[in-house]
Design a protein around this motif. Structure first.
Motif, PDB file in Angstrom:
ATOM      1  N   TRP A 225       0.806  -1.226   0.000  1.00  0.00           N
ATOM      2  CA  TRP A 225       0.000   0.000   0.000  1.00  0.00           C
ATOM      3  C   TRP A 225       0.837   1.273   0.000  1.00  0.00           C
ATOM      4  O   TRP A 225       0.892   2.005  -0.978  1.00  0.00           O
ATOM      5  CB  TRP A 225      -0.968   0.006   1.191  1.00  0.00           C
ATOM      6  CG  TRP A 225      -1.679   1.315   1.412  1.00  0.00           C
ATOM      7  CD1 TRP A 225      -2.107   2.198   0.452  1.00  0.00           C
ATOM      8  CD2 TRP A 225      -2.037   1.893   2.667  1.00  0.00           C
ATOM      9  NE1 TRP A 225      -2.726   3.285   1.034  1.00  0.00           N
ATOM     10  CE2 TRP A 225      -2.698   3.131   2.390  1.00  0.00           C
ATOM     11  CE3 TRP A 225      -1.897   1.503   3.981  1.00  0.00           C
ATOM     12  CZ2 TRP A 225      -3.183   3.965   3.406  1.00  0.00           C
ATOM     13  CZ3 TRP A 225      -2.394   2.327   4.983  1.00  0.00           C
ATOM     14  CH2 TRP A 225      -3.030   3.547   4.697  1.00  0.00           C
ATOM     15  N   LEU A 258      -1.159  -3.655  -5.638  1.00  0.00           N
ATOM     16  CA  LEU A 258      -0.811  -2.398  -4.971  1.00  0.00           C
ATOM     17  C   LEU A 258      -2.070  -1.594  -4.703  1.00  0.00           C
ATOM     18  O   LEU A 258      -2.831  -1.296  -5.634  1.00  0.00           O
ATOM     19  CB  LEU A 258       0.148  -1.581  -5.838  1.00  0.00           C
ATOM     20  CG  LEU A 258       0.559  -0.202  -5.293  1.00  0.00           C
ATOM     21  CD1 LEU A 258       1.338  -0.343  -3.987  1.00  0.00           C
ATOM     22  CD2 LEU A 258       1.381   0.560  -6.333  1.00  0.00           C
ATOM     23  N   ARG A 260      -3.699   1.873  -3.902  1.00  0.00           N
ATOM     24  CA  ARG A 260      -3.402   3.289  -4.034  1.00  0.00           C
ATOM     25  C   ARG A 260      -4.664   4.103  -3.732  1.00  0.00           C
ATOM     26  O   ARG A 260      -5.777   3.699  -4.075  1.00  0.00           O
ATOM     27  CB  ARG A 260      -2.903   3.635  -5.441  1.00  0.00           C
ATOM     28  CG  ARG A 260      -1.400   3.382  -5.663  1.00  0.00           C
ATOM     29  CD  ARG A 260      -0.573   4.261  -4.772  1.00  0.00           C
ATOM     30  NE  ARG A 260       0.837   4.273  -5.096  1.00  0.00           N
ATOM     31  CZ  ARG A 260       1.805   3.863  -4.292  1.00  0.00           C
ATOM     32  NH1 ARG A 260       1.497   3.339  -3.116  1.00  0.00           N
ATOM     33  NH2 ARG A 260       3.073   3.957  -4.633  1.00  0.00           N
ATOM     34  N   ASP A 261      -4.454   5.234  -3.084  1.00  0.00           N
ATOM     35  CA  ASP A 261      -5.559   6.153  -2.802  1.00  0.00           C
ATOM     36  C   ASP A 261      -5.892   6.878  -4.097  1.00  0.00           C
ATOM     37  O   ASP A 261      -5.047   7.598  -4.657  1.00  0.00           O
ATOM     38  CB  ASP A 261      -5.141   7.138  -1.720  1.00  0.00           C
ATOM     39  CG  ASP A 261      -4.595   6.413  -0.497  1.00  0.00           C
ATOM     40  OD1 ASP A 261      -5.365   5.698   0.152  1.00  0.00           O
ATOM     41  OD2 ASP A 261      -3.385   6.551  -0.209  1.00  0.00           O
ATOM     42  N   VAL A 262      -7.119   6.679  -4.576  1.00  0.00           N
ATOM     43  CA  VAL A 262      -7.504   7.149  -5.905  1.00  0.00           C
ATOM     44  C   VAL A 262      -8.775   7.984  -5.801  1.00  0.00           C
ATOM     45  O   VAL A 262      -9.760   7.564  -5.179  1.00  0.00           O
ATOM     46  CB  VAL A 262      -7.743   5.961  -6.863  1.00  0.00           C
ATOM     47  CG1 VAL A 262      -8.170   6.464  -8.237  1.00  0.00           C
ATOM     48  CG2 VAL A 262      -6.492   5.090  -6.964  1.00  0.00           C
ATOM     49  N   ASN A 317       2.433   9.040  -3.191  1.00  0.00           N
ATOM     50  CA  ASN A 317       1.656   7.846  -3.555  1.00  0.00           C
ATOM     51  C   ASN A 317       0.204   8.102  -3.950  1.00  0.00           C
ATOM     52  O   ASN A 317      -0.563   7.142  -4.067  1.00  0.00           O
ATOM     53  CB  ASN A 317       1.689   6.833  -2.407  1.00  0.00           C
ATOM     54  CG  ASN A 317       1.017   7.334  -1.142  1.00  0.00           C
ATOM     55  OD1 ASN A 317       0.470   8.434  -1.115  1.00  0.00           O
ATOM     56  ND2 ASN A 317       1.052   6.528  -0.083  1.00  0.00           N
ATOM     57  N   LEU A 318      -0.209   9.332  -4.155  1.00  0.00           N
ATOM     58  CA  LEU A 318      -1.617   9.592  -4.474  1.00  0.00           C
ATOM     59  C   LEU A 318      -1.881   9.527  -5.972  1.00  0.00           C
ATOM     60  O   LEU A 318      -1.060   9.938  -6.789  1.00  0.00           O
ATOM     61  CB  LEU A 318      -2.040  10.966  -3.964  1.00  0.00           C
ATOM     62  CG  LEU A 318      -1.972  11.220  -2.461  1.00  0.00           C
ATOM     63  CD1 LEU A 318      -2.606  12.572  -2.146  1.00  0.00           C
ATOM     64  CD2 LEU A 318      -2.651  10.106  -1.667  1.00  0.00           C
ATOM     65  N   LEU A 319      -3.068   9.035  -6.321  1.00  0.00           N
ATOM     66  CA  LEU A 319      -3.601   9.110  -7.680  1.00  0.00           C
ATOM     67  C   LEU A 319      -4.885   9.920  -7.590  1.00  0.00           C
ATOM     68  O   LEU A 319      -5.995   9.390  -7.602  1.00  0.00           O
ATOM     69  CB  LEU A 319      -3.887   7.706  -8.237  1.00  0.00           C
ATOM     70  CG  LEU A 319      -2.715   6.902  -8.809  1.00  0.00           C
ATOM     71  CD1 LEU A 319      -1.699   6.585  -7.728  1.00  0.00           C
ATOM     72  CD2 LEU A 319      -3.217   5.605  -9.449  1.00  0.00           C
ATOM     73  N   LYS A 329      -0.410   8.809 -13.843  1.00  0.00           N
ATOM     74  CA  LYS A 329       0.181   8.170 -12.664  1.00  0.00           C
ATOM     75  C   LYS A 329       0.157   6.645 -12.799  1.00  0.00           C
ATOM     76  O   LYS A 329       1.097   5.948 -12.378  1.00  0.00           O
ATOM     77  CB  LYS A 329      -0.578   8.592 -11.414  1.00  0.00           C
ATOM     78  CG  LYS A 329      -0.376  10.051 -11.011  1.00  0.00           C
ATOM     79  CD  LYS A 329       1.008  10.252 -10.436  1.00  0.00           C
ATOM     80  CE  LYS A 329       1.189  11.626  -9.852  1.00  0.00           C
ATOM     81  NZ  LYS A 329       2.546  11.816  -9.271  1.00  0.00           N
ATOM     82  N   LEU A 333       3.224   3.758 -12.916  1.00  0.00           N
ATOM     83  CA  LEU A 333       3.287   2.498 -12.170  1.00  0.00           C
ATOM     84  C   LEU A 333       3.575   1.325 -13.098  1.00  0.00           C
ATOM     85  O   LEU A 333       4.337   0.415 -12.757  1.00  0.00           O
ATOM     86  CB  LEU A 333       1.962   2.264 -11.431  1.00  0.00           C
ATOM     87  CG  LEU A 333       1.654   3.181 -10.254  1.00  0.00           C
ATOM     88  CD1 LEU A 333       0.220   2.966  -9.779  1.00  0.00           C
ATOM     89  CD2 LEU A 333       2.629   2.947  -9.094  1.00  0.00           C
ATOM     90  N   LEU A 342      -3.881  -3.205  -9.631  1.00  0.00           N
ATOM     91  CA  LEU A 342      -4.047  -1.929  -8.944  1.00  0.00           C
ATOM     92  C   LEU A 342      -5.380  -1.941  -8.222  1.00  0.00           C
ATOM     93  O   LEU A 342      -6.440  -2.116  -8.836  1.00  0.00           O
ATOM     94  CB  LEU A 342      -4.006  -0.759  -9.928  1.00  0.00           C
ATOM     95  CG  LEU A 342      -4.221   0.628  -9.312  1.00  0.00           C
ATOM     96  CD1 LEU A 342      -3.099   0.959  -8.329  1.00  0.00           C
ATOM     97  CD2 LEU A 342      -4.323   1.709 -10.399  1.00  0.00           C
TER      98      LEU A 342
END
Length: 376
Positions: A225, A258, A260-262, A317-319, A329, A333, A342
């Motif tokens: 994460w 992974l 990711r905060d999206v 690490n933000l999308l 982004k 990756l 993802l």
């Protein structure tokens, strides 16, 4: 690339309308199913009166979602294996796999919070990491034995199955050599067995070199994460190298998911305005326990100057932003990590449901099509 949903259900201040929160969760999952997302994952947390983590049983949550969807795979990120009796966990997951027609992805974790561990299984106390790891490893071993064999036995540090000295006499179930010796039970059968054989795919939440190596060597897929790309490269390479040493020839990024905060919106400003507060709520809650160390770039040292903020996370690490920005982004990756899975985390505690749904719609309509044909 396969796109999935990570759903850590949180709704601070909404205990009185938990049924409505459930309905929103179902709507999110049903849309993801219809939109072609590969899987959706639910968490396990306990005693969270604060409202930030509200799913105590991801297997039960998965059963509800499986009944309301058709194709999306159902994962747990994660079942905290050290909190469960291993045979109950084996049975419940097998039951879910049967109910869903073989759509289960089994995520496993060791547990982080003492408040949970010490009130569910004192052996899982995270203050004793060696014992916690040993308990986790033995639980996973039992799960695999129980699912892969018609009858099995286990004699370990924490568990012995079957319990010794139990006699079996029943006219409808003769004491055959398959599971008895001299009328004493020597093996057990977990029923039902999973729909997927020998068992559903296994995943583990991993981060430390030791956990990465062990998962890769045992053929368990990995979930990450927090770290930025530069810090993930060595972790991904270690997983690949460890798998290869165990006789599994994997490409970089293969067998890894992974989170990711999206969040997607029509403008960069709108995305931040709608998402920032809920995002930081999660990070303030989690980094209180974990700290900021996992958010450092490769070679970067954590100092007192590092402070949690939207800007701090955005660089790492933000999308979050427009469809074009988020797609860029994701391309990064792919290029840097050859990422296979993802998992989108949009539903942070306090985010308005209509904003979460709009982000999901924009991602589906304007981001996902750019990656079709890349393994999704």
């Amino acid at each position: 690339m396969r796109f999935s949903i990570f759903h850590n259900l949180g709704a601070p201040g909404r205990f009185g309308e938990y049924d409505q929160v459930m309905n929103e969760t179902r709507e999110f999952a049903q849309y993801a199913d219809q939109a072609g997302f590969w899987s959706i994952w639910y968490t396990e947390h306990h005693f969270g009166h604060e409202g930030y983590e509200l799913i105590a049983n991801p297997v039960l949550m998965g059963a509800d979602i499986a009944a309301r969807t058709e194709n999306i795979r159902i994962g747990q990120a994660a079942n905290i294996a050290t909190f469960w009796h291993p045979l109950r966990l084996a049975e419940d997951i097998a039951q879910l796999d049967q109910l869903s027609g073989g759509r289960v992805e089994v995520g496993l974790g060791r547990g982080l919070y003492g408040r949970e561990a010490l009130n569910l299984n004192t052996l899982a106390d995270p203050r004793d990491q060696e014992q916690n790891r040993a308990l986790f490893d033995e639980t996973v071993e039992i799960l695999q034995k129980a699912w892969s064999n018609e009858f099995f036995s286990h004699d370990g540090r924490f568990y012995t199955f079957p319990a010794p000295g139990v006699r079996w006499e029943h006219p409808l179930s003769p004491a055959t050599p398959e599971f008895t010796e001299d009328g004493v039970i020597t093996k057990l059968a977990v029923t039902p067995r999973p729909y997927q054989r020998p068992h559903p795919p296994l995943w583990q939440v991993i981060d430390s070199p030791r956990s990465i190596q062990t998962a890769a060597q045992q053929g368990v897929q990995g979930l990450f994460w927090l770290p930025p790309i530069s810090a993930l490269k060595d972790r991904f390479q270690l997983y690949k190298d460890s798998a290869q040493a165990a006789g599994r020839d994997l490409a970089l990024g293969e067998g890894i998911g992974l989170v990711r905060d999206v969040f997607v919106a029509d403008t960069m400003e709108q995305a931040r305005a709608r998402f920032e507060e809920a995002l930081l709520t999660s990070y303030k809650w989690i980094t209180h326990w974990r700290g900021l160390g996992n958010l450092m770039e490769a070679g970067e040292e954590l100092t007192d100057a590092h402070e949690l903020s939207f800007e701090f996370l955005e660089q790492r690490n933000l999308l979050v932003g427009t469809p074009e920005h988020v797609a860029g982004k994701i391309e990064e990756l792919q290029e840097e990590l050859n990422l296979e899975h993802l998992l989108l985390w949009t539903t942070h505690p306090g985010l308005r449901h209509e904003h979460a749904m709009r982000s999901l719609e924009l991602f589906t309509e304007k981001v996902m099509p750019r990656f079709q044909g890349s393994g999704s």
